[in-house]
Design an enzyme around this catalytic site. Structure first.
Site, PDB file in Angstrom:
ATOM      1  N   HIS A  64      -1.895  -9.825  -1.000  1.00  0.00           N
ATOM      2  CA  HIS A  64      -1.984  -9.818  -2.466  1.00  0.00           C
ATOM      3  C   HIS A  64      -3.258  -9.130  -2.947  1.00  0.00           C
ATOM      4  CE1 HIS A  64       0.790 -13.566  -2.278  1.00  0.00           C
ATOM      5  NE2 HIS A  64       1.491 -12.470  -2.411  1.00  0.00           N
ATOM      6  N   LYS A  70       5.007  -4.767  -2.318  1.00  0.00           N
ATOM      7  CA  LYS A  70       6.122  -3.804  -2.287  1.00  0.00           C
ATOM      8  C   LYS A  70       6.674  -3.692  -0.881  1.00  0.00           C
ATOM      9  CE  LYS A  70       8.131  -0.306  -4.542  1.00  0.00           C
ATOM     10  NZ  LYS A  70       9.395  -0.819  -4.011  1.00  0.00           N
ATOM     11  N   LYS A  94       0.591   0.813   5.265  1.00  0.00           N
ATOM     12  CA  LYS A  94       1.242   2.051   4.834  1.00  0.00           C
ATOM     13  C   LYS A  94       0.805   2.403   3.406  1.00  0.00           C
ATOM     14  CE  LYS A  94       5.434   1.887   6.381  1.00  0.00           C
ATOM     15  NZ  LYS A  94       6.872   1.612   6.508  1.00  0.00           N
ATOM     16  N   LYS A 106       8.163  -7.512   2.536  1.00  0.00           N
ATOM     17  CA  LYS A 106       9.440  -7.118   3.143  1.00  0.00           C
ATOM     18  C   LYS A 106      10.425  -8.253   3.002  1.00  0.00           C
ATOM     19  CE  LYS A 106      10.944  -3.451   5.329  1.00  0.00           C
ATOM     20  NZ  LYS A 106      10.447  -2.091   5.098  1.00  0.00           N
TER      21      LYS A 106
HETATM   22  P1  NAD Z   1      20.165   2.917   7.416  1.00  0.00           P
HETATM   23  O1  NAD Z   1      20.851   1.623   7.452  1.00  0.00           O
HETATM   24  O2  NAD Z   1      20.455   3.865   6.298  1.00  0.00           O
HETATM   25  O3  NAD Z   1      20.383   3.733   8.770  1.00  0.00           O
HETATM   26  C1  NAD Z   1      20.165   3.242  10.044  1.00  0.00           C
HETATM   27  C2  NAD Z   1      21.108   3.974  10.979  1.00  0.00           C
HETATM   28  O4  NAD Z   1      20.790   3.646  12.333  1.00  0.00           O
HETATM   29  C3  NAD Z   1      22.580   3.570  10.773  1.00  0.00           C
HETATM   30  O5  NAD Z   1      23.359   4.744  10.643  1.00  0.00           O
HETATM   31  C4  NAD Z   1      22.915   2.779  12.033  1.00  0.00           C
HETATM   32  O6  NAD Z   1      24.265   2.884  12.403  1.00  0.00           O
HETATM   33  C5  NAD Z   1      22.002   3.434  13.043  1.00  0.00           C
HETATM   34  N1  NAD Z   1      21.738   2.635  14.230  1.00  0.00           N
HETATM   35  C6  NAD Z   1      21.606   1.299  14.346  1.00  0.00           C
HETATM   36  N2  NAD Z   1      21.335   0.942  15.608  1.00  0.00           N
HETATM   37  C7  NAD Z   1      21.316   2.090  16.319  1.00  0.00           C
HETATM   38  C8  NAD Z   1      21.098   2.403  17.684  1.00  0.00           C
HETATM   39  N3  NAD Z   1      20.834   1.467  18.584  1.00  0.00           N
HETATM   40  N4  NAD Z   1      21.157   3.709  18.058  1.00  0.00           N
HETATM   41  C9  NAD Z   1      21.414   4.679  17.174  1.00  0.00           C
HETATM   42  N5  NAD Z   1      21.615   4.443  15.870  1.00  0.00           N
HETATM   43  C10 NAD Z   1      21.573   3.181  15.443  1.00  0.00           C
HETATM   44  O7  NAD Z   1      18.609   2.558   7.475  1.00  0.00           O
HETATM   45  P2  NAD Z   1      17.380   3.445   7.030  1.00  0.00           P
HETATM   46  O8  NAD Z   1      17.048   3.090   5.628  1.00  0.00           O
HETATM   47  O9  NAD Z   1      17.621   4.869   7.408  1.00  0.00           O
HETATM   48  O10 NAD Z   1      16.229   2.815   7.937  1.00  0.00           O
HETATM   49  C11 NAD Z   1      16.023   3.227   9.276  1.00  0.00           C
HETATM   50  C12 NAD Z   1      14.601   2.864   9.684  1.00  0.00           C
HETATM   51  O11 NAD Z   1      13.678   3.488   8.789  1.00  0.00           O
HETATM   52  C13 NAD Z   1      14.284   1.369   9.650  1.00  0.00           C
HETATM   53  O12 NAD Z   1      13.364   1.078  10.678  1.00  0.00           O
HETATM   54  C14 NAD Z   1      13.596   1.204   8.309  1.00  0.00           C
HETATM   55  O13 NAD Z   1      12.734   0.083   8.272  1.00  0.00           O
HETATM   56  C15 NAD Z   1      12.813   2.500   8.242  1.00  0.00           C
HETATM   57  N6  NAD Z   1      12.413   2.890   6.887  1.00  0.00           N
HETATM   58  C16 NAD Z   1      13.333   3.059   5.899  1.00  0.00           C
HETATM   59  C17 NAD Z   1      12.899   3.455   4.633  1.00  0.00           C
HETATM   60  C18 NAD Z   1      13.868   3.765   3.518  1.00  0.00           C
HETATM   61  O14 NAD Z   1      13.421   4.288   2.492  1.00  0.00           O
HETATM   62  N7  NAD Z   1      15.153   3.512   3.669  1.00  0.00           N
HETATM   63  C19 NAD Z   1      11.535   3.612   4.367  1.00  0.00           C
HETATM   64  C20 NAD Z   1      10.622   3.431   5.408  1.00  0.00           C
HETATM   65  C21 NAD Z   1      11.073   3.066   6.666  1.00  0.00           C
END
Ligand code: NAD
Length: 471
Positions: A64, A70, A94, A106
């Site tokens: 905080h 966020k 980050k 989160k």
């Molecule tokens: P998402 O749900 O859009 O996509 C994740 C993809 O990974 C899916 O297509 C899923 O089928 C695939 N997947 C799952 N297990 C798998 C495996 N063992 N092998 C291969 N593919 C697999 O999620 P996202 O938003 O793209 O998030 C992905 C990562 O990025 C997470 O760690 C998330 O915390 C991180 N992240 C996301 C954001 C965001 O803006 N969405 C921001 C920062 C970090």
């Protein structure tokens, strides 16, 4: 044994290593490290077939020191208290690295979204939001969620709609969540922001001749062989931007398996093939690999894990052939794997820097919601007119005439998407060079992850110093 460390332990371990080098009061370091609050909740879901199910969920607010906090909300069977606390901590660091004025948070709901209908997902999302509102764990100045693994603009639309209906005309209600559809107060460029940010980060790293030479690689993205795991929001967009800049996608992995082609895969054709067949396997001309994990060990220059945490572990790190790992996902490399890879001379672009593009553009969206005006709306036409006048003055002075194409190219005011992308690029470029600078200043045995943590700690300490609580 490092292999048994939980995700939170691993994040704390990275923090401790950096804190020892940063040289501040240990009590202050503890304050920065600890998670401030965690809310664990359960609620019932009436399924479409009339049966009842208990849903388990969390929201962690790690720090905080700046408000609001966020961080995304993920829908995953792996969601747990440990996981949300680890991810919330990463969010704090980050945000500090990319200088957005938020503490980290989160949320997680333990479900596999593929097992629920759209109506069930809506009921889960709205009930979760309702519970967060009741406990003051959501609000434009309190805690602002965003999409993460398993969630996207639709869930964010349900969240903002629920929040609005409960907040009694709160003027800034749209700022209670980011990653919304445009019509619900979202911002152009947010959907692809994390993947675009990953691309900018990799591009900057590949642009440093000295570092690339040390890895035995040429400078630039052009021709780099990339393997990418996870074709979701982050992975798909990172792959798209890397390929557009000349990278060769030699391997792509999803949860059903992986495909490889040394000549490069056509990303859009792979996505289309998956849409038609339900799988990336069997893509014409490519070789099938039976598991996603096998793709991680392929011969390539850059490996981009973009799915979930704990993918590169003590068990497979020794077999990783990539020279650079670009952590698009959060926590894809365990602490033990980290050590093995660093020993092998692999460069790891750490998650807390590399995937910060999402929160950066979320910050822009939050600002847009608070100001109630689209970026570029006031100045776009004014800038265009001023540029046209300048061009016509140049024409008069030189006797040269610009073509209509040149005029519309040079005289174009920036719209919302231009400004968002430019702000994102500026942020990622600056953050990379700051982190690299910290690494240089601390000598060669400090890796980029430790440098990124030190950079974040330095910035957070400033917020505490003026309170005079710590010596
Ligand atoms: P998402 O749900 O859009 O996509 C994740 C993809 O990974 C899916 O297509 C899923 O089928 C695939 N997947 C799952 N297990 C798998 C495996 N063992 N092998 C291969 N593919 C697999 O999620 P996202 O938003 O793209 O998030 C992905 C990562 O990025 C997470 O760690 C998330 O915390 C991180 N992240 C996301 C954001 C965001 O803006 N969405 C921001 C920062 C970090």
């Amino acid at each position: 044994m490092t292999a048994q460390l939980s995700f939170l332990d691993q994040v704390n371990r990275s923090f401790d290593r950096a804190a020892a080098l940063a040289g501040y009061d240990p009590h202050l370091m503890n304050q920065i490290k600890e998670c401030n609050s965690v809310y664990r909740l359960t609620f019932p879901l009436k399924r479409d077939d009339g049966s009842m199910e208990v849903i388990e969920a969390w929201r962690a607010e790690h720090s905080h020191h700046k408000l609001p906090t966020k961080g995304g909300i993920r829908y995953s069977l792996m969601a747990s208290e440990d996981e949300v606390m680890a991810l919330a901590a990463l969010m704090t660091f980050k945000c500090a690295i990319v200088e957005v004025p938020f503490g980290g948070a989160k949320g997680g709901i333990r479900i596999d979204r593929r097992s629920y209908s759209r109506g069930e997902l809506e009921r889960i999302t709205r009930r979760y939001t309702f519970e967060l509102v009741k406990k003051l764990f959501i609000g434009p100045g309190v805690d602002v969620p965003a999409p993460d693994y398993g969630t996207g603009p639709t869930e964010m639309a349900w969240i903002v709609d629920t929040f609005k209906s409960l907040s009694g005309g709160e003027l800034n209600a749209e700022a209670c969540v980011t990653g919304k559809p445009i019509a619900q107060g979202g911002i152009r460029g947010r959907l692809e922001a994390t993947g675009r940010g990953v691309y900018y980060g990799v591009r900057e790293a590949c642009g440093v001749e000295e570092d690339m030479k040390a890895l035995g690689l040429s400078t630039g993205i052009e021709g780099k062989r990339v393997v990418l795991q996870g074709l979701g929001n982050v992975g798909y967009n990172a792959a798209r931007f890397l390929a557009n800049d000349g990278a060769l996608l030699v391997g792509l992995a999803e949860y059903e398996g992986a495909i490889a082609d040394p000549d490069g895969l056509d990303l859009e054709a792979v996505i289309e093939h998956r849409r038609e067949t339900g799988s990336i396997l069997g893509f014409p001309g490519a070789t099938d690999l039976p598991s996603s994990a096998e793709a991680l060990e392929m011969d390539c220059d850059i490996l981009v894990p973009a799915a979930l945490e704990n993918q590169i572990t003590e068990e497979n790190a020794g077999r990783i052939q990539a020279r650079m790992i670009a952590e698009a996902a959060n926590g894809p490399t365990t602490a033990a794997a980290d050590e093995i890879l660093l020993e092998k001379g692999v460069t790891i672009l750490p998650d807390l820097f590399l995937n910060a593009g999402g929160v950066t553009v979320s910050y822009f969206e939050w600002l847009k919601n608070l100001s109630h005006v689209r970026f570029g709306r006031m100045e776009k036409r004014f800038d265009e007119t001023a540029q046209r006048q300048l061009l016509s003055a140049v024409e008069q002075a030189t006797g040269q005439t610009f073509s209509d194409r040149d005029v519309s190219h040079f005289a174009s005011g920036a719209d919302e998407e231009d400004l968002v992308n430019s702000g994102l690029e500026e942020t990622m470029v600056n953050a990379f060079h700051q982190v690299r600078e910290v690494q240089k200043n601390h000598g060669s045995d400090v890796d980029l992850r430790t440098a990124a943590f030190i950079n974040a700690i330095d910035k957070i300490v400033v917020c505490y110093e003026e309170l005079g609580i710590f010596p």
